[in-house]
Structure formats: C-alpha cells, structure tokens
Design an enzyme around this catalytic site. Structure first.
Site, PDB file in Angstrom:
ATOM      1  N   SER A  63       0.798  -1.224   0.000  1.00 22.17           N
ATOM      2  CA  SER A  63       0.000   0.000   0.000  1.00 22.17           C
ATOM      3  C   SER A  63       0.831   1.275   0.000  1.00 22.17           C
ATOM      4  CB  SER A  63      -0.966   0.017   1.190  1.00 22.17           C
ATOM      5  OG  SER A  63      -0.270   0.203   2.405  1.00 22.17           O
ATOM      6  N   LYS A 100       0.872   4.433   6.775  1.00 20.46           N
ATOM      7  CA  LYS A 100       0.129   5.242   5.805  1.00 20.46           C
ATOM      8  C   LYS A 100       0.641   6.677   5.882  1.00 20.46           C
ATOM      9  CE  LYS A 100      -2.929   2.070   4.578  1.00 20.46           C
ATOM     10  NZ  LYS A 100      -2.096   0.895   4.799  1.00 20.46           N
TER      11      LYS A 100
END
Length: 143
Positions: A63, A100
């Site tokens: 990700s 993230k």
C-alpha cells in the site's frame, strides 16, 4: 500494508561504522568519483535521533509503494516526533499496526495509502486509531 517484527534499537556499543566517501554519487550522468573517505558513518547515529523513542518495524504489503516502501523494508519509527500533515506514520487501527501517509484537512484526518489499488481511511470517532510514530527512514534492500 501491515507491519511485522518490531525491534528496539540496539545500544551504540554493538554498532559498526562504515566508511562515508566525500564524493556524492550522481543519479543522472555519471561523474568521476573521488577516492577520499570523509569519515566513518554509524548508521545508528544517522537514523536514530531519539533512541529511547525509536523502534524498527518490518513492512509487509504494497500500500505504500509510491513513496518507496516495499514489502520487507525496515522502517525506522520515531515516537518523539509530532506527526504532521504529509508525514508517513505508523498507526494502530483497532489494534493492528499499519503504515500510511497522514493527511490533515480543516475538519478531517485521513490515512492515505500510496498505491491507487487501496482506499484512504478516514479517521472518525468510530475508529480506534492511535498514531504510534513518524517513519523517519526506510531501509530498502535491492538483493
């Protein structure tokens, strides 16, 4: 991208320094290299600014590939740094760690994956979210 294998930094006494050359390496057109060693570089001294608040963690998943974090990279996470808009952070979401990019707007906060195949996560009151620390460095192996 989930995280595995959390490691605290070791004490300086076990660290080995490596030579640091005075010349820089061109990423574009090659240039002649100097054969001078500036000093020894201890990677621990370079990557760990706050030893008591720093840990290492291994990344899994894809990700965050657009910011250069690949599966199995070792992330150097500094808990002494205040997370700012745009920082890559380690967050605990409902008890699971993830990496993230933090995006703060006037009224909302988001955890943004840096791969278009993944969806952003809005941080709401219904989500148990704790920012564990800021990713200061990523150690990426090519072999």
């Amino acid at each position: 991208m989930k995280l595995t294998s959390i490691y605290p930094p070791q004490q300086h006494s076990t660290q080995k320094a490596v030579p640091l050359l005075t010349s820089r390496v061109a990423a574009g057109f090659p240039s002649p290299a100097d054969d001078y060693i500036e000093t020894d570089l201890n990677l621990h001294d370079y990557a760990v600014k706050h030893p008591a608040a720093t840990f290492f963690v291994r990344a899994t998943g894809e990700s965050m590939v657009e910011v250069g974090i690949q599966p199995n990279d070792v992330l150097v996470v500094d808990r002494a740094l205040t997370a700012l808009n745009g920082d890559v952070v380690i967050a605990a979401l409902d008890g699971e760690l993830t990496v993230k990019q933090l995006q703060l707007t006037k009224n909302k906060a988001w955890l943004i994956p840096r791969n278009p195949e993944f969806k952003p996560i809005e941080i709401t009151n219904h989500l148990d979210c704790v920012i564990w620390g800021v990713v200061a460095h990523s150690l990426h192996s090519f072999r």
